[in-house]
Design a protein around this motif. Structure first.
Motif, PDB file in Angstrom:
ATOM      1  N   UNK A 168      11.049   6.642  10.636  1.00  0.00           N
ATOM      2  CA  UNK A 168      11.475   7.983  10.248  1.00  0.00           C
ATOM      3  C   UNK A 168      12.441   7.932   9.068  1.00  0.00           C
ATOM      4  N   UNK A 169      13.192   6.851   8.937  1.00  0.00           N
ATOM      5  CA  UNK A 169      14.113   6.718   7.808  1.00  0.00           C
ATOM      6  C   UNK A 169      13.381   6.331   6.538  1.00  0.00           C
ATOM      7  N   UNK A 170      12.203   5.725   6.674  1.00  0.00           N
ATOM      8  CA  UNK A 170      11.444   5.293   5.500  1.00  0.00           C
ATOM      9  C   UNK A 170      10.330   6.271   5.160  1.00  0.00           C
ATOM     10  N   UNK A 171      10.362   7.466   5.695  1.00  0.00           N
ATOM     11  CA  UNK A 171       9.283   8.421   5.537  1.00  0.00           C
ATOM     12  C   UNK A 171       9.072   8.838   4.079  1.00  0.00           C
ATOM     13  N   UNK A 172      10.108   8.911   3.284  1.00  0.00           N
ATOM     14  CA  UNK A 172      10.000   9.379   1.914  1.00  0.00           C
ATOM     15  C   UNK A 172       9.421   8.369   0.940  1.00  0.00           C
ATOM     16  N   UNK A 173       9.015   7.243   1.424  1.00  0.00           N
ATOM     17  CA  UNK A 173       8.498   6.178   0.554  1.00  0.00           C
ATOM     18  C   UNK A 173       7.168   6.602  -0.063  1.00  0.00           C
ATOM     19  N   UNK A 174       6.977   6.276  -1.319  1.00  0.00           N
ATOM     20  CA  UNK A 174       5.735   6.603  -1.996  1.00  0.00           C
ATOM     21  C   UNK A 174       4.637   5.623  -1.603  1.00  0.00           C
ATOM     22  N   UNK A 175       3.447   6.137  -1.382  1.00  0.00           N
ATOM     23  CA  UNK A 175       2.339   5.319  -0.892  1.00  0.00           C
ATOM     24  C   UNK A 175       1.878   4.318  -1.947  1.00  0.00           C
ATOM     25  N   UNK A 176       1.906   4.698  -3.192  1.00  0.00           N
ATOM     26  CA  UNK A 176       1.394   3.809  -4.246  1.00  0.00           C
ATOM     27  C   UNK A 176       2.242   2.558  -4.414  1.00  0.00           C
ATOM     28  N   UNK A 177       3.464   2.563  -3.894  1.00  0.00           N
ATOM     29  CA  UNK A 177       4.300   1.373  -3.982  1.00  0.00           C
ATOM     30  C   UNK A 177       3.702   0.216  -3.181  1.00  0.00           C
ATOM     31  N   UNK A 178       3.058   0.533  -2.069  1.00  0.00           N
ATOM     32  CA  UNK A 178       2.443  -0.522  -1.264  1.00  0.00           C
ATOM     33  C   UNK A 178       1.339  -1.222  -2.042  1.00  0.00           C
ATOM     34  N   UNK A 179       0.511  -0.450  -2.723  1.00  0.00           N
ATOM     35  CA  UNK A 179      -0.565  -1.041  -3.514  1.00  0.00           C
ATOM     36  C   UNK A 179      -0.036  -1.917  -4.635  1.00  0.00           C
ATOM     37  N   UNK A 180       1.004  -1.443  -5.308  1.00  0.00           N
ATOM     38  CA  UNK A 180       1.590  -2.240  -6.383  1.00  0.00           C
ATOM     39  C   UNK A 180       2.208  -3.521  -5.837  1.00  0.00           C
ATOM     40  N   UNK A 181       2.863  -3.423  -4.689  1.00  0.00           N
ATOM     41  CA  UNK A 181       3.499  -4.602  -4.100  1.00  0.00           C
ATOM     42  C   UNK A 181       2.455  -5.631  -3.677  1.00  0.00           C
ATOM     43  N   UNK A 182       1.353  -5.185  -3.064  1.00  0.00           N
ATOM     44  CA  UNK A 182       0.310  -6.126  -2.648  1.00  0.00           C
ATOM     45  C   UNK A 182      -0.368  -6.769  -3.851  1.00  0.00           C
ATOM     46  N   UNK A 183      -0.628  -5.981  -4.893  1.00  0.00           N
ATOM     47  CA  UNK A 183      -1.244  -6.537  -6.100  1.00  0.00           C
ATOM     48  C   UNK A 183      -0.308  -7.525  -6.782  1.00  0.00           C
ATOM     49  N   UNK A 184       0.974  -7.197  -6.840  1.00  0.00           N
ATOM     50  CA  UNK A 184       1.943  -8.111  -7.438  1.00  0.00           C
ATOM     51  C   UNK A 184       2.063  -9.407  -6.664  1.00  0.00           C
ATOM     52  N   UNK A 185       2.064  -9.305  -5.337  1.00  0.00           N
ATOM     53  CA  UNK A 185       2.141 -10.512  -4.520  1.00  0.00           C
ATOM     54  C   UNK A 185       0.894 -11.366  -4.710  1.00  0.00           C
ATOM     55  N   UNK A 186      -0.268 -10.727  -4.795  1.00  0.00           N
ATOM     56  CA  UNK A 186      -1.510 -11.474  -5.010  1.00  0.00           C
ATOM     57  C   UNK A 186      -1.489 -12.194  -6.363  1.00  0.00           C
ATOM     58  N   UNK A 187      -0.963 -11.551  -7.387  1.00  0.00           N
ATOM     59  CA  UNK A 187      -0.865 -12.199  -8.696  1.00  0.00           C
ATOM     60  C   UNK A 187       0.131 -13.351  -8.675  1.00  0.00           C
ATOM     61  N   UNK A 188       1.224 -13.198  -7.946  1.00  0.00           N
ATOM     62  CA  UNK A 188       2.179 -14.301  -7.825  1.00  0.00           C
ATOM     63  C   UNK A 188       1.557 -15.503  -7.126  1.00  0.00           C
ATOM     64  N   UNK A 189       0.829 -15.252  -6.055  1.00  0.00           N
ATOM     65  CA  UNK A 189       0.162 -16.341  -5.335  1.00  0.00           C
ATOM     66  C   UNK A 189      -0.900 -16.985  -6.217  1.00  0.00           C
ATOM     67  N   UNK A 190      -1.648 -16.168  -6.964  1.00  0.00           N
ATOM     68  CA  UNK A 190      -2.653 -16.722  -7.872  1.00  0.00           C
ATOM     69  C   UNK A 190      -2.003 -17.565  -8.966  1.00  0.00           C
TER      70      UNK A 190
END
Length: 74
Positions: free
Chosen positions: A43-65
């Motif tokens: 409930x405290x993290x409700x205001x989080x933008x959804x697109x941030x998750x996609x950017x974070x996963x893509x960034x992590x995948x690029x770091x691992x690559x």
């Protein structure tokens, strides 16, 4: 930063570019939603933008690559 190293250095190494772009994709998460990686309730993290998750996963995948390229796995 690794993106600058990729374009500035004489040896264009793909892992520098992958690390740099991956890091840049993870930066907005730290700025827009700094409490994402805490133990706060949903409930405290409700205001989080959804697109941030996609950017974070893509960034992590690029770091691992980037690490995989550097260590010779790819």
């Amino acid at each position: 930063m690794n993106v600058v190293d990729f374009f500035h250095g004489s040896a264009y190494q793909a892992e520098d570019l992958l690390h740099g772009i991956g890091f840049l994709l993870n930066v907005p998460v730290a700025y827009f939603a700094p409490g994402v990686h805490t133990f706060a309730s949903r409930s405290e993290r409700r205001g989080r933008l959804v697109w941030l998750n996609g950017m974070a996963f893509a960034g992590f995948a690029l770091l691992v690559a980037g690490f995989a390229v550097r260590w010779g796995w790819l």
